[in-house]
Design a protein around this motif. Structure first.
Motif, PDB file in Angstrom:
ATOM      1  N   GLU A 119      21.572  28.201 -44.093  1.00  0.00           N
ATOM      2  CA  GLU A 119      22.040  29.529 -44.484  1.00  0.00           C
ATOM      3  C   GLU A 119      23.043  30.057 -43.458  1.00  0.00           C
ATOM      4  O   GLU A 119      22.953  29.753 -42.260  1.00  0.00           O
ATOM      5  CB  GLU A 119      20.836  30.487 -44.611  1.00  0.00           C
ATOM      6  CG  GLU A 119      21.154  31.879 -45.122  1.00  0.00           C
ATOM      7  CD  GLU A 119      21.958  31.898 -46.429  1.00  0.00           C
ATOM      8  OE1 GLU A 119      23.200  31.805 -46.347  1.00  0.00           O
ATOM      9  OE2 GLU A 119      21.346  32.019 -47.494  1.00  0.00           O
ATOM     10  N   LEU A 120      23.999  30.809 -43.965  1.00  0.00           N
ATOM     11  CA  LEU A 120      24.979  31.465 -43.108  1.00  0.00           C
ATOM     12  C   LEU A 120      24.611  32.944 -43.051  1.00  0.00           C
ATOM     13  O   LEU A 120      24.512  33.595 -44.100  1.00  0.00           O
ATOM     14  CB  LEU A 120      26.380  31.288 -43.705  1.00  0.00           C
ATOM     15  CG  LEU A 120      27.548  31.828 -42.889  1.00  0.00           C
ATOM     16  CD1 LEU A 120      27.746  31.004 -41.607  1.00  0.00           C
ATOM     17  CD2 LEU A 120      28.843  31.778 -43.714  1.00  0.00           C
ATOM     18  N   TYR A 121      24.389  33.459 -41.845  1.00  0.00           N
ATOM     19  CA  TYR A 121      23.970  34.851 -41.704  1.00  0.00           C
ATOM     20  C   TYR A 121      25.111  35.716 -41.176  1.00  0.00           C
ATOM     21  O   TYR A 121      25.628  35.462 -40.084  1.00  0.00           O
ATOM     22  CB  TYR A 121      22.800  34.962 -40.726  1.00  0.00           C
ATOM     23  CG  TYR A 121      21.532  34.312 -41.225  1.00  0.00           C
ATOM     24  CD1 TYR A 121      20.861  34.814 -42.335  1.00  0.00           C
ATOM     25  CD2 TYR A 121      20.998  33.195 -40.574  1.00  0.00           C
ATOM     26  CE1 TYR A 121      19.689  34.216 -42.793  1.00  0.00           C
ATOM     27  CE2 TYR A 121      19.827  32.597 -41.029  1.00  0.00           C
ATOM     28  CZ  TYR A 121      19.183  33.119 -42.133  1.00  0.00           C
ATOM     29  OH  TYR A 121      18.032  32.531 -42.591  1.00  0.00           O
ATOM     30  N   ALA A 122      25.477  36.741 -41.935  1.00  0.00           N
ATOM     31  CA  ALA A 122      26.427  37.737 -41.421  1.00  0.00           C
ATOM     32  C   ALA A 122      25.624  38.706 -40.564  1.00  0.00           C
ATOM     33  O   ALA A 122      24.560  39.182 -40.977  1.00  0.00           O
ATOM     34  CB  ALA A 122      27.097  38.470 -42.574  1.00  0.00           C
ATOM     35  N   PHE A 123      26.127  38.999 -39.361  1.00  0.00           N
ATOM     36  CA  PHE A 123      25.366  39.805 -38.412  1.00  0.00           C
ATOM     37  C   PHE A 123      25.735  41.283 -38.499  1.00  0.00           C
ATOM     38  O   PHE A 123      26.890  41.655 -38.348  1.00  0.00           O
ATOM     39  CB  PHE A 123      25.599  39.285 -36.988  1.00  0.00           C
ATOM     40  CG  PHE A 123      24.657  39.903 -35.979  1.00  0.00           C
ATOM     41  CD1 PHE A 123      23.284  39.715 -36.093  1.00  0.00           C
ATOM     42  CD2 PHE A 123      25.138  40.681 -34.943  1.00  0.00           C
ATOM     43  CE1 PHE A 123      22.405  40.290 -35.182  1.00  0.00           C
ATOM     44  CE2 PHE A 123      24.268  41.254 -34.021  1.00  0.00           C
ATOM     45  CZ  PHE A 123      22.898  41.057 -34.143  1.00  0.00           C
TER      46      PHE A 123
ATOM     47  N   ILE B 200      24.440  34.817 -46.672  1.00  0.00           N
ATOM     48  CA  ILE B 200      25.610  34.763 -47.557  1.00  0.00           C
ATOM     49  C   ILE B 200      25.322  33.957 -48.823  1.00  0.00           C
ATOM     50  O   ILE B 200      25.696  34.347 -49.920  1.00  0.00           O
ATOM     51  CB  ILE B 200      26.817  34.125 -46.811  1.00  0.00           C
ATOM     52  CG1 ILE B 200      27.224  34.999 -45.626  1.00  0.00           C
ATOM     53  CG2 ILE B 200      27.995  33.875 -47.756  1.00  0.00           C
ATOM     54  CD1 ILE B 200      27.761  36.355 -45.992  1.00  0.00           C
ATOM     55  N   TYR B 201      24.627  32.830 -48.675  1.00  0.00           N
ATOM     56  CA  TYR B 201      24.487  31.948 -49.831  1.00  0.00           C
ATOM     57  C   TYR B 201      23.299  32.299 -50.718  1.00  0.00           C
ATOM     58  O   TYR B 201      23.278  31.968 -51.886  1.00  0.00           O
ATOM     59  CB  TYR B 201      24.461  30.477 -49.383  1.00  0.00           C
ATOM     60  CG  TYR B 201      25.834  30.068 -48.879  1.00  0.00           C
ATOM     61  CD1 TYR B 201      26.871  29.835 -49.771  1.00  0.00           C
ATOM     62  CD2 TYR B 201      26.109  29.987 -47.510  1.00  0.00           C
ATOM     63  CE1 TYR B 201      28.147  29.504 -49.321  1.00  0.00           C
ATOM     64  CE2 TYR B 201      27.378  29.656 -47.053  1.00  0.00           C
ATOM     65  CZ  TYR B 201      28.396  29.418 -47.967  1.00  0.00           C
ATOM     66  OH  TYR B 201      29.666  29.110 -47.522  1.00  0.00           O
TER      67      TYR B 201
ATOM     68  N   ASN C 290      35.596  29.617 -49.683  1.00  0.00           N
ATOM     69  CA  ASN C 290      35.957  28.631 -48.663  1.00  0.00           C
ATOM     70  C   ASN C 290      34.831  27.624 -48.410  1.00  0.00           C
ATOM     71  O   ASN C 290      35.018  26.633 -47.712  1.00  0.00           O
ATOM     72  CB  ASN C 290      36.277  29.323 -47.340  1.00  0.00           C
ATOM     73  CG  ASN C 290      37.655  29.953 -47.314  1.00  0.00           C
ATOM     74  OD1 ASN C 290      38.654  29.263 -47.176  1.00  0.00           O
ATOM     75  ND2 ASN C 290      37.718  31.271 -47.445  1.00  0.00           N
ATOM     76  N   ASN C 291      33.642  27.960 -48.910  1.00  0.00           N
ATOM     77  CA  ASN C 291      32.435  27.142 -48.721  1.00  0.00           C
ATOM     78  C   ASN C 291      32.141  26.858 -47.245  1.00  0.00           C
ATOM     79  O   ASN C 291      31.792  25.737 -46.865  1.00  0.00           O
ATOM     80  CB  ASN C 291      32.569  25.823 -49.501  1.00  0.00           C
ATOM     81  CG  ASN C 291      31.214  25.159 -49.681  1.00  0.00           C
ATOM     82  OD1 ASN C 291      30.181  25.841 -49.754  1.00  0.00           O
ATOM     83  ND2 ASN C 291      31.194  23.846 -49.723  1.00  0.00           N
ATOM     84  N   TYR C 292      32.309  27.893 -46.408  1.00  0.00           N
ATOM     85  CA  TYR C 292      32.066  27.697 -44.977  1.00  0.00           C
ATOM     86  C   TYR C 292      30.579  27.533 -44.694  1.00  0.00           C
ATOM     87  O   TYR C 292      29.767  28.389 -45.079  1.00  0.00           O
ATOM     88  CB  TYR C 292      32.594  28.892 -44.175  1.00  0.00           C
ATOM     89  CG  TYR C 292      34.087  28.867 -43.996  1.00  0.00           C
ATOM     90  CD1 TYR C 292      34.729  27.707 -43.561  1.00  0.00           C
ATOM     91  CD2 TYR C 292      34.845  30.000 -44.233  1.00  0.00           C
ATOM     92  CE1 TYR C 292      36.107  27.686 -43.393  1.00  0.00           C
ATOM     93  CE2 TYR C 292      36.225  29.982 -44.061  1.00  0.00           C
ATOM     94  CZ  TYR C 292      36.842  28.820 -43.643  1.00  0.00           C
ATOM     95  OH  TYR C 292      38.199  28.801 -43.465  1.00  0.00           O
TER      96      TYR C 292
ATOM     97  N   GLY D 180      33.429  41.527 -51.235  1.00  0.00           N
ATOM     98  CA  GLY D 180      34.663  40.811 -50.908  1.00  0.00           C
ATOM     99  C   GLY D 180      34.412  39.767 -49.832  1.00  0.00           C
ATOM    100  O   GLY D 180      34.871  38.615 -49.924  1.00  0.00           O
ATOM    101  N   LEU D 181      33.639  40.143 -48.813  1.00  0.00           N
ATOM    102  CA  LEU D 181      33.335  39.212 -47.715  1.00  0.00           C
ATOM    103  C   LEU D 181      32.535  38.019 -48.230  1.00  0.00           C
ATOM    104  O   LEU D 181      32.864  36.857 -47.947  1.00  0.00           O
ATOM    105  CB  LEU D 181      32.567  39.959 -46.611  1.00  0.00           C
ATOM    106  CG  LEU D 181      32.051  39.109 -45.460  1.00  0.00           C
ATOM    107  CD1 LEU D 181      32.429  39.716 -44.110  1.00  0.00           C
ATOM    108  CD2 LEU D 181      30.550  38.923 -45.516  1.00  0.00           C
ATOM    109  N   ILE D 182      31.511  38.295 -49.026  1.00  0.00           N
ATOM    110  CA  ILE D 182      30.679  37.201 -49.551  1.00  0.00           C
ATOM    111  C   ILE D 182      31.526  36.281 -50.441  1.00  0.00           C
ATOM    112  O   ILE D 182      31.486  35.054 -50.302  1.00  0.00           O
ATOM    113  CB  ILE D 182      29.461  37.768 -50.320  1.00  0.00           C
ATOM    114  CG1 ILE D 182      28.509  38.453 -49.335  1.00  0.00           C
ATOM    115  CG2 ILE D 182      28.743  36.667 -51.107  1.00  0.00           C
ATOM    116  CD1 ILE D 182      27.309  39.129 -49.969  1.00  0.00           C
TER     117      ILE D 182
END
Ligand code: PMP
Length: 315
Positions: free
Chosen positions: A51-55, A307-308, A93-95, A85-87
């Motif tokens: 998982e990608l976490y936005a802080f 994010i995901y 980009n599938n970062y 928009g950020l998500i």
């Protein structure tokens, strides 16, 4: 810039396009006068949890909306629009790695420096590897000969692009004179902050940082560290005026911010800080901070937006 970088996807004006197509008019107030407000948001990839976490997204967007208000842009983007928009652009980009996201609301069009519209936004995610050895070397800083901007001229609380000319002058002078970076004093001669980061010192086991009235940006990392230090390390934390000489005789000092995370300072104006090595409290704060941002510190999930998973954490 290589081909891949040019093909990165950017959110601009509600569309997701390759970087090469995300262009801004050279005559716009943002291009000419730095008429934009922005946030630098970090997202950390947790490989175990995939998982990608936005802080601390909510806090970034509250500050962005406050900047828009003070800059008289009107409140044209809701929390949900800012976040969606950020998500969307990260997913496009599938970062699946650590990234930094620049989210900028700007004055577009052909106007003058006092134009209020049209207001536009771009959201640019950029891969950002953390330096594994970030603690190995401390910074050598000087007190800048430039004064920090203050609330009655250009407020440091408004995170506006043009403010960074003050940071730029201080940083460039410091590097020219052989230092890594600078610490700025405010218009009362008290310690304010670094060029793009807030400042903490440790003295006799107490963590001390200038108050938000000391001509500083209301840093999200600063408030994160205050909370972690109090709750997790049982440290006394004081928000109080700091004099220049307090810096010379402190035991530890470090800068903090979304970009620099926690960065030790080992020398100021030629005075060795503490032992000249990275201090114990700095190390512990750095480790705690990293475990929080990567989603490994129990009780602090409230700061993370996955994010995901698409879980809505903004009420
Ligand atoms: N001060 C300044 C001048 C900055 O540019 C930054 C970076 N945004 C900070 C402090 C740290 O703020 P934050 O912790 O919210 O990134």
């Amino acid at each position: 810039m290589n081909r891949d970088e040019y093909n990165r996807l950017i959110w601009i004006s509600g569309k997701i396009v390759p970087l090469k197509d995300a262009t801004i008019n050279v005559l716009s107030p943002t291009a000419q006068f730095g008429a934009n407000v922005f946030e630098g948001i970090r997202c950390y990839w947790n490989d175990t949890k995939q998982e990608l976490y936005a802080f601390r997204l909510v806090e970034h967007y509250v500050r962005l909306q406050n900047s828009m208000k003070m800059f008289r842009m009107g409140n044209i983007y809701s929390m949900d629009e800012l976040r969606q928009g950020l998500i969307d652009v990260i997913k496009a980009n599938n970062y699946k790695e650590d990234i930094a996201v620049r989210q900028t609301v700007f004055i577009d069009g052909f106007g003058s420096w006092h134009s209020k519209e049209p207001v536009n936004m771009f959201i640019a995610p950029i891969p950002r590897k953390r330096l594994e050895n970030s603690l190995d070397e401390g910074l050598r800083c000087c007190i800048s000969s430039w004064e920090r901007i203050s609330d009655n001229n250009i407020s440091p609380k408004v995170k506006v692009g043009a403010n960074y000319i003050n940071s730029r002058m201080a940083h460039m002078e410091a590097v020219e004179n052989g230092y890594d970076s600078a610490i700025l004093l405010n218009n009362h001669g008290k310690v304010a902050e670094g060029t793009g980061a807030c400042l903490f010192i440790v003295r006799d086991g107490v963590l001390i940082t200038p108050p938000t009235s000391a001509s500083i940006l209301e840093s999200i990392t600063r408030s994160t560290i205050i909370e972690l230090a109090r709750k997790e390390l049982n440290l006394d934390v004081l928000e109080m005026e700091i004099n220049r000489t307090d810096l010379y005789i402190c035991d530890e000092a470090f800068l903090c911010g979304s970009a620099v995370e926690v960065k030790p300072i080992i020398n100021i104006d030629g005075y060795t800080i503490g032992t000249g090595q990275v201090g114990e409290i700095t190390k512990r704060i750095y480790e705690l901070y990293l475990s929080a941002v990567y989603g490994e510190l129990q009780g602090y999930e409230k700061w993370l937006t996955p994010i995901y998973q698409d879980v809505d954490r903004i009420e």
